[in-house]
Every structure is written in structure tokens, then in C-alpha cells.
Motif scaffolding. Structure first.
Motif, PDB file in Angstrom:
ATOM      1  N   UNK A  42       0.799  -1.223  -0.030  1.00  0.00           N
ATOM      2  CA  UNK A  42      -0.108   0.001  -0.102  1.00  0.00           C
ATOM      3  C   UNK A  42       0.909   1.170   0.132  1.00  0.00           C
ATOM      4  N   UNK A  43       1.947   1.330   0.879  1.00  0.00           N
ATOM      5  CA  UNK A  43       2.840   2.513   0.707  1.00  0.00           C
ATOM      6  C   UNK A  43       3.656   2.781  -0.406  1.00  0.00           C
ATOM      7  N   UNK A  44       3.979   1.573  -1.007  1.00  0.00           N
ATOM      8  CA  UNK A  44       5.031   1.670  -2.243  1.00  0.00           C
ATOM      9  C   UNK A  44       3.974   2.366  -3.413  1.00  0.00           C
ATOM     10  N   UNK A  45       2.361   1.833  -3.493  1.00  0.00           N
ATOM     11  CA  UNK A  45       1.743   2.142  -4.625  1.00  0.00           C
ATOM     12  C   UNK A  45       1.271   3.575  -4.208  1.00  0.00           C
ATOM     13  N   UNK A  46       0.957   3.808  -2.878  1.00  0.00           N
ATOM     14  CA  UNK A  46       0.589   5.420  -2.468  1.00  0.00           C
ATOM     15  C   UNK A  46       1.480   6.389  -2.870  1.00  0.00           C
ATOM     16  N   UNK A  47       3.024   5.972  -2.504  1.00  0.00           N
ATOM     17  CA  UNK A  47       3.865   7.178  -2.857  1.00  0.00           C
ATOM     18  C   UNK A  47       3.832   7.333  -4.177  1.00  0.00           C
ATOM     19  N   UNK A  48       3.581   6.605  -5.226  1.00  0.00           N
ATOM     20  CA  UNK A  48       3.288   6.876  -6.749  1.00  0.00           C
ATOM     21  C   UNK A  48       2.064   7.676  -6.840  1.00  0.00           C
ATOM     22  N   UNK A  49       0.857   7.263  -6.484  1.00  0.00           N
ATOM     23  CA  UNK A  49      -0.550   7.673  -6.717  1.00  0.00           C
ATOM     24  C   UNK A  49      -0.516   9.130  -6.198  1.00  0.00           C
ATOM     25  N   UNK A  50      -0.159   9.311  -4.863  1.00  0.00           N
ATOM     26  CA  UNK A  50      -0.550  10.670  -4.275  1.00  0.00           C
ATOM     27  C   UNK A  50       0.321  11.622  -4.912  1.00  0.00           C
ATOM     28  N   UNK A  51       1.370  11.452  -5.773  1.00  0.00           N
ATOM     29  CA  UNK A  51       1.913  12.536  -6.430  1.00  0.00           C
ATOM     30  C   UNK A  51       1.183  13.264  -7.563  1.00  0.00           C
ATOM     31  N   UNK A  52      -0.029  12.405  -7.898  1.00  0.00           N
ATOM     32  CA  UNK A  52      -0.627  12.863  -9.050  1.00  0.00           C
ATOM     33  C   UNK A  52      -2.176  13.883  -8.492  1.00  0.00           C
TER      34      UNK A  52
END
Length: 263
Positions: free
Chosen positions: A253-263
Motif C-alpha cells: 500500500x505504501x509503495x503504490x501510494x507513494x506513486x499515486x499521491x503525486x498525481x
């Protein structure tokens, strides 16, 4: 205590059984027609959708007359108990009319802070996934088993699902693609069945956008009961819908969220 001393889980099962009985006569029936609910685009509804929601509402009228109801096809009715049953009679109507067994019936019981009970039911395959505090369980044609999410720790080893290749807006598609470029395998077109597979330990991530509350509340309860985590793309609550990230564990979750939250 609910009327007739039935538990909430028993009432949810009764609703799922009623929906199954209402839906299955329509599935893969060549005379089935679909109406389009959108002026632009395609959001189909069938007689099966309406019959299933009516069947579930009839159960609630008899068993929980003080509870509210929020269904995709017949809207929202306020209750007196502070509780709300959130229903999607057929999540994945596009798949339903195409004959694929990836649609399902979604049932959630929601309180002030979100869903506390969820059911994902696939009537055609006979699979039912149930999540509530202390309960994470599935039944199916090959028997019963506990639900438990996977321990995959790295995005590079993960399996990612979404419903459509085109995820939301251009920005949302770019965010999804940024995650998809990192994972081992990406698959499409699964509707609510993807969330069931995540809870059952078959896949690792589901990323979607543009959801309604009735699309996600049941999956949240099932996945969280199985050990996973579901949030929006900023890490906040997802039970109102919108952009959703479901993950098998906190590391992914953290790994994916780090990417998604930048958009």
C-alpha cells in the motif's frame, strides 16, 4: 437486536440469496436487454439489476425496517437507526450483459465511520466472500475457507487489477500507468471480482477511480477483514468512493501510494 433475532450476517446472507434467485434467470439469456443510464457514454442497467435490488430491499423491509438503504438503482432512503445498508445489485453490469462471470452482488452495512460488514457474492460461480470484525470467510463450490491477503512486499512482484484500461481522467490514467509499469502483472476488466480475489490471496493490488460508495463499501469490509487495506489515493478513507487503492498489506500500500499521491 434485529427483528426475529437474526444477526446482521444472517440478514446479509438472506439478501445475497434473494439477489441470486432474482438474477440468475437473466444471466446469459439472449433476450436480455440493457438500458443506458448516460446521455454520453454507456452505463447499462437491466431488469436483473432492478429485480435484485428490489429483492434485497424486501428482505430489509421485513428484517431491519429502521435501517437506511442506499442502492444503486432505487436511491437512498433514510432510516432511524443510524445504520445504512449500501447495495449494488450487480456490480459489473457491462460484464453481466457480455456473459462474463466477473460481476457480483455487493452488500455492505455502514455506520458513521464506514462499512462494518461486507459481502461480495458471485451467483453464477456460487462464491460468496464475507468480511466483518472477526469474520473473513468464503464459501464456494469447492468448499469453505478463510480469507487472507498475500504477503507480497515489493511492487515488482505484485499483481495489479483494475476494471477498465482507461482509468479515470488523463491524470488518473497516468498515475495508474506509473504503478502498472512497476508491477509484475496487470490485468483488466474484473469489476468487484478483483476485490474478492485480493481478499482471497490471489492478487495484490486494485486501483480504480470514479467509484461510487455502493461500488466500494462491501469490498472495503471484506478486504480489511482479510488483512488488507483500502484507502483513497491520498491515504484517507475511501468509503465515499472516488479514487481507490486496495492493497494486500501495508508495505505494498505504501509503495503504490507513494506513486499515486503525486498525481
Amino acid at each position: 437486536m434485529t427483528p426475529n433475532a437474526l444477526t446482521d450476517i444472517e440478514i446479509a446472507h438472506e439478501m445475497a440469496d434473494a439477489a441470486r434467485a432474482a438474477i440468475l434467470p437473466y444471466f446469459r439469456h439472449r433476450e436480455l436487454t440493457a438500458e443506458n443510464k448516460l446521455a454520453a457514454g454507456f452505463d447499462p442497467v437491466t431488469a436483473a439489476d432492478r429485480a435484485a435490488e428490489q429483492a434485497m430491499r424486501a428482505v430489509l423491509a421485513a428484517r431491519c425496517p429502521d435501517d437506511g438503504i442506499w442502492g444503486e438503482e432505487f436511491g437512498r432512503e433514510a432510516g432511524r437507526s443510524g445504520r445504512m445498508w449500501v447495495l449494488d445489485p450487480i456490480d459489473g453490469t457491462r460484464g453481466f450483459i457480455a456473459g462474463t462471470p466477473t460481476w457480483g452482488v455487493l452488500i455492505a452495512l455502514s455506520e458513521a465511520n464506514g462499512p462494518v460488514l461486507g459481502v461480495i457474492d458471485q451467483p453464477y460461480t456460487g462464491e460468496r466472500f464475507v468480511g466483518a470484525p472477526g469474520i473473513a470467510h468464503m464459501t464456494g463450490p469447492h468448499g469453505d475457507c478463510a480469507l487472507s491477503t498475500r504477503a507480497t512486499a515489493a511492487l515488482e512482484d505484485a499483481i495489479l487489477f483494475t476494471t477498465f484500461p482507461e482509468v479515470g481522467t488523463g491524470v488518473e490514467r497516468a498515475a495508474f500507468t506509473a504503478v502498472a509499469d512497476r508491477v509484475r502483472l496487470t490485468r483488466y476488466g474484473m469489476d468487484c471480482y478483483a476485490y474478492a480475489l485480493l481478499a482471497a490471496g490471489q492478487i495484490d493490488l486494485v486501483i480504480e477511480a470514479g467509484l461510487n460508495a455502493y461500488d466500494i463499501q462491501a469490498p472495503i469490509a471484506v478486504i480489511e477483514a482479510a488483512g488488507g487495506i483500502v484507502t483513497d489515493w491520498q491515504g484517507g478513507p475511501a468509503h465515499a468512493g472516488g479514487r481507490v487503492l486496495a492493497a494486500a498489506n501495508r508495505d505494498l500500500h505504501r509503495a503504490a501510494l507513494d506513486i499515486l499521491s503525486a498525481y
